[in-house]
Scaffold this motif. Structure first.
Motif, PDB file in Angstrom:
ATOM      1  N   ALA A 137      24.477   3.747  30.819  1.00 11.24           N
ATOM      2  CA  ALA A 137      25.421   2.648  30.706  1.00 11.24           C
ATOM      3  C   ALA A 137      24.852   1.381  31.327  1.00 11.24           C
ATOM      4  CB  ALA A 137      26.739   3.015  31.382  1.00 11.24           C
ATOM      5  N   VAL A 138      23.775   1.511  32.071  1.00  8.54           N
ATOM      6  CA  VAL A 138      22.993   0.379  32.562  1.00  8.54           C
ATOM      7  C   VAL A 138      21.567   0.602  32.090  1.00  8.54           C
ATOM      8  CG1 VAL A 138      22.149  -0.883  34.575  1.00  8.54           C
ATOM      9  CG2 VAL A 138      24.458   0.089  34.592  1.00  8.54           C
ATOM     10  N   VAL A 139      21.010  -0.374  31.401  1.00  2.00           N
ATOM     11  CA  VAL A 139      19.682  -0.219  30.802  1.00  2.00           C
ATOM     12  C   VAL A 139      18.736  -1.269  31.358  1.00  2.00           C
ATOM     13  CG1 VAL A 139      18.357  -0.155  28.655  1.00  2.00           C
ATOM     14  CG2 VAL A 139      20.733   0.653  28.680  1.00  2.00           C
ATOM     15  N   ASP A 140      17.635  -0.807  31.906  1.00  3.17           N
ATOM     16  CA  ASP A 140      16.546  -1.682  32.353  1.00  3.17           C
ATOM     17  C   ASP A 140      15.348  -1.340  31.483  1.00  3.17           C
ATOM     18  OD1 ASP A 140      14.833  -3.375  33.653  1.00  3.17           O
ATOM     19  OD2 ASP A 140      14.702  -2.195  35.500  1.00  3.17           O
ATOM     20  N   ALA A 141      15.309  -1.934  30.303  1.00  2.00           N
ATOM     21  CA  ALA A 141      14.326  -1.546  29.293  1.00  2.00           C
ATOM     22  C   ALA A 141      12.895  -1.856  29.742  1.00  2.00           C
ATOM     23  CB  ALA A 141      14.630  -2.263  27.981  1.00  2.00           C
ATOM     24  N   ASP A 142      12.019  -0.903  29.530  1.00  2.00           N
ATOM     25  CA  ASP A 142      10.611  -1.027  29.892  1.00  2.00           C
ATOM     26  C   ASP A 142       9.783  -1.101  28.613  1.00  2.00           C
ATOM     27  OD1 ASP A 142       8.040  -0.850  30.835  1.00  2.00           O
ATOM     28  OD2 ASP A 142       8.249   1.154  31.707  1.00  2.00           O
ATOM     29  N   TRP A 143       9.191  -2.255  28.341  1.00  2.00           N
ATOM     30  CA  TRP A 143       8.396  -2.415  27.123  1.00  2.00           C
ATOM     31  C   TRP A 143       6.893  -2.413  27.408  1.00  2.00           C
ATOM     32  CZ3 TRP A 143      11.831  -6.207  28.840  1.00  2.00           C
ATOM     33  CH2 TRP A 143      11.267  -7.347  29.400  1.00  2.00           C
ATOM     34  N   SER A 144       6.493  -1.894  28.564  1.00  2.00           N
ATOM     35  CA  SER A 144       5.063  -1.872  28.893  1.00  2.00           C
ATOM     36  C   SER A 144       4.276  -1.041  27.887  1.00  2.00           C
ATOM     37  CB  SER A 144       4.855  -1.337  30.313  1.00  2.00           C
ATOM     38  OG  SER A 144       5.399  -0.042  30.463  1.00  2.00           O
ATOM     39  N   LEU A 145       4.885   0.052  27.395  1.00  2.00           N
ATOM     40  CA  LEU A 145       4.207   0.869  26.386  1.00  2.00           C
ATOM     41  C   LEU A 145       3.910   0.051  25.142  1.00  2.00           C
ATOM     42  CD1 LEU A 145       3.274   3.533  25.059  1.00  2.00           C
ATOM     43  CD2 LEU A 145       5.671   3.938  24.440  1.00  2.00           C
ATOM     44  N   THR A 146       4.855  -0.793  24.758  1.00  2.00           N
ATOM     45  CA  THR A 146       4.720  -1.579  23.531  1.00  2.00           C
ATOM     46  C   THR A 146       3.444  -2.402  23.530  1.00  2.00           C
ATOM     47  OG1 THR A 146       7.124  -1.792  23.612  1.00  2.00           O
ATOM     48  CG2 THR A 146       5.970  -3.133  21.987  1.00  2.00           C
ATOM     49  N   THR A 147       3.172  -3.069  24.633  1.00  2.00           N
ATOM     50  CA  THR A 147       2.015  -3.968  24.696  1.00  2.00           C
ATOM     51  C   THR A 147       0.698  -3.211  24.817  1.00  2.00           C
ATOM     52  OG1 THR A 147       2.301  -4.171  27.102  1.00  2.00           O
ATOM     53  CG2 THR A 147       3.389  -5.805  25.722  1.00  2.00           C
ATOM     54  N   GLN A 148       0.764  -1.910  25.067  1.00  2.00           N
ATOM     55  CA  GLN A 148      -0.456  -1.102  25.189  1.00  2.00           C
ATOM     56  C   GLN A 148      -0.812  -0.374  23.897  1.00  2.00           C
ATOM     57  OE1 GLN A 148       0.251   1.524  28.518  1.00  2.00           O
ATOM     58  NE2 GLN A 148       0.852  -0.168  29.848  1.00  2.00           N
ATOM     59  N   LEU A 149       0.071  -0.434  22.899  1.00  2.00           N
ATOM     60  CA  LEU A 149      -0.184   0.285  21.658  1.00  2.00           C
ATOM     61  C   LEU A 149      -1.330  -0.348  20.871  1.00  2.00           C
ATOM     62  CD1 LEU A 149       3.476   0.843  20.416  1.00  2.00           C
ATOM     63  CD2 LEU A 149       1.940   2.558  21.393  1.00  2.00           C
ATOM     64  N   PRO A 150      -2.143   0.460  20.194  1.00  2.00           N
ATOM     65  CA  PRO A 150      -3.197  -0.105  19.341  1.00  2.00           C
ATOM     66  C   PRO A 150      -2.585  -0.845  18.155  1.00  2.00           C
ATOM     67  CG  PRO A 150      -3.001   2.263  18.990  1.00  2.00           C
ATOM     68  CD  PRO A 150      -2.128   1.939  20.161  1.00  2.00           C
ATOM     69  N   ARG A 151      -3.116  -2.004  17.843  1.00  2.00           N
ATOM     70  CA  ARG A 151      -2.584  -2.777  16.717  1.00  2.00           C
ATOM     71  C   ARG A 151      -2.982  -2.156  15.387  1.00  2.00           C
ATOM     72  NH1 ARG A 151      -0.553  -4.665  21.321  1.00  2.00           N
ATOM     73  NH2 ARG A 151       0.291  -6.779  21.168  1.00  2.00           N
ATOM     74  N   ARG A 152      -4.214  -1.751  15.262  1.00  2.00           N
ATOM     75  CA  ARG A 152      -4.727  -1.149  14.042  1.00  2.00           C
ATOM     76  C   ARG A 152      -5.785  -0.108  14.391  1.00  2.00           C
ATOM     77  NH1 ARG A 152      -0.907  -3.119  12.034  1.00  2.00           N
ATOM     78  NH2 ARG A 152      -0.780  -4.476  10.199  1.00  2.00           N
ATOM     79  N   ALA A 153      -5.937   0.862  13.495  1.00  2.00           N
ATOM     80  CA  ALA A 153      -6.983   1.878  13.617  1.00  2.00           C
ATOM     81  C   ALA A 153      -7.553   2.101  12.222  1.00  2.00           C
ATOM     82  CB  ALA A 153      -6.409   3.168  14.188  1.00  2.00           C
ATOM     83  N   PRO A 154      -8.813   2.530  12.125  1.00  2.00           N
ATOM     84  CA  PRO A 154      -9.434   2.662  10.800  1.00  2.00           C
ATOM     85  C   PRO A 154      -8.875   3.797   9.956  1.00  2.00           C
ATOM     86  CG  PRO A 154     -10.916   3.419  12.535  1.00  2.00           C
ATOM     87  CD  PRO A 154      -9.757   2.745  13.215  1.00  2.00           C
ATOM     88  N   SER A 155      -8.206   4.765  10.571  1.00  2.00           N
ATOM     89  CA  SER A 155      -7.660   5.892   9.819  1.00  2.00           C
ATOM     90  C   SER A 155      -6.435   6.437  10.538  1.00  2.00           C
ATOM     91  CB  SER A 155      -8.708   7.006   9.683  1.00  2.00           C
ATOM     92  OG  SER A 155      -8.988   7.578  10.956  1.00  2.00           O
ATOM     93  N   ARG A 156      -5.682   7.271   9.829  1.00  2.00           N
ATOM     94  CA  ARG A 156      -4.515   7.904  10.444  1.00  2.00           C
ATOM     95  C   ARG A 156      -4.943   8.765  11.624  1.00  2.00           C
ATOM     96  NH1 ARG A 156       0.669   9.239   8.343  1.00  2.00           N
ATOM     97  NH2 ARG A 156       1.673  10.834   9.626  1.00  2.00           N
ATOM     98  N   ARG A 157      -6.035   9.501  11.441  1.00  2.00           N
ATOM     99  CA  ARG A 157      -6.525  10.354  12.516  1.00  2.00           C
ATOM    100  C   ARG A 157      -6.943   9.537  13.725  1.00  2.00           C
ATOM    101  NH1 ARG A 157     -10.986  14.845  11.178  1.00  2.00           N
ATOM    102  NH2 ARG A 157      -9.170  15.627  10.026  1.00  2.00           N
ATOM    103  N   ALA A 158      -7.577   8.391  13.476  1.00  2.00           N
ATOM    104  CA  ALA A 158      -8.017   7.536  14.584  1.00  2.00           C
ATOM    105  C   ALA A 158      -6.822   6.961  15.337  1.00  2.00           C
ATOM    106  CB  ALA A 158      -8.903   6.409  14.058  1.00  2.00           C
TER     107      ALA A 158
END
Length: 259
Positions: free
Chosen positions: A124-145
């Motif tokens: 009922a109180v949310v302190d959203a953490d978006w640190s994971l978001t900024t660490q995600l890879p933008r693109r990879a050469p393949s699905r497996r990668a």
């Protein structure tokens, strides 16, 4: 259980949803950040044929259009439009994380349209953490990668993998996800306490999002109306413990008054 994908338009934006079908009573489902409607396929299969799961790709996710903003009221308006588009009467609703807050706020603002509420691992109180978001890879050469780059996170995000002209990425936008996290942060005790329908709160015992004490306070503030189930899982309970999650949902729904 792949389901049937369909689209509708709200304010010139196209939103997508997946109807997993069947003869059962409708259960509207709302995913969390980094996910989309298809994540509910295992739950839909487990609940069939008694329940028909219909899951929305919320704004900025899955096959739905991106949006200029991701405010609380806008998510709620999308859900209301989704419900109207389906032409259904009062329904049960379920939401995980972001979708959980959206679900209980919808249950308050449209009390005559919601018969029961299931909230997965959000408070009922949310302190959203978006640190994971900024660490995600933008693109990879393949699905497996892409899966390799994500490591242990891959099973939680794989439903969002998409191939683009410059490689593999996600069905959500990094910048939009940060905006959505920022808008999710807040104190929603007033909404939670005002929910008028029977409610199930499901918490992962190892969750870093919903603390045990907070979950218990949520139940205490709605004594007699809400119940808590804790399962051996982290924040994404439906992925970590799919059978136990489906069983908890099924049991709760089976105890509702007949409509």
């Amino acid at each position: 259980m792949p389901g049937m994908r369909a689209f509708f338009t709200v304010d010139q934006r196209r939103l997508s949803f997946v109807d997993f079908g069947g003869p059962g009573l409708p259960l509207l489902a709302f995913h969390g950040h980094y996910n989309e409607a298809s994540v509910f396929a295992p739950l839909a299969e487990a609940l069939a044929p008694q329940w028909r799961v219909i899951a929305l790709d919320q704004r900025g996710h899955g096959e739905s259009d991106r949006a200029p903003s991701y405010q609380r009221s806008e998510y709620g308006a999308d859900i209301a439009a989704f419900h109207r588009h389906l032409g259904l009467g009062p329904v049960a609703v379920l939401g995980h994380s972001l979708g959980g807050v959206n679900a209980y706020q919808y249950a308050v603002r449209h009390a005559d349209r919601v018969t029961a509420l299931i909230v997965e691992d959000v408070g009922a109180v949310v302190d959203a953490d978006w640190s994971l978001t900024t660490q995600l890879p933008r693109r990879a050469p393949s699905r497996r990668a892409l899966a390799s780059a994500l490591g242990p996170l891959a099973p939680y995000l794989e439903c969002t993998f998409r191939q683009f002209g410059d490689g593999w990425g996600f069905s959500f936008d990094i910048k939009d996800t940060v905006l959505s996290h920022e808008a999710l942060t807040g104190d929603y005790w007033g909404d939670w306490e005002a929910v008028p329908c029977p409610t199930l709160l499901i918490r992962g015992r190892d969750s870093v999002v919903l603390a045990s004490d907070h979950a218990r306070e949520m139940i205490a503030r709605r004594a007699g109306q809400a119940e808590l189930v804790e399962l051996p899982a982290g924040h994404v309970v439906h992925c970590d413990a799919p059978d136990e999650f489906a069983a908890a949902v099924r049991t709760f729904l089976s105890q509702l008054p007949e409509r």
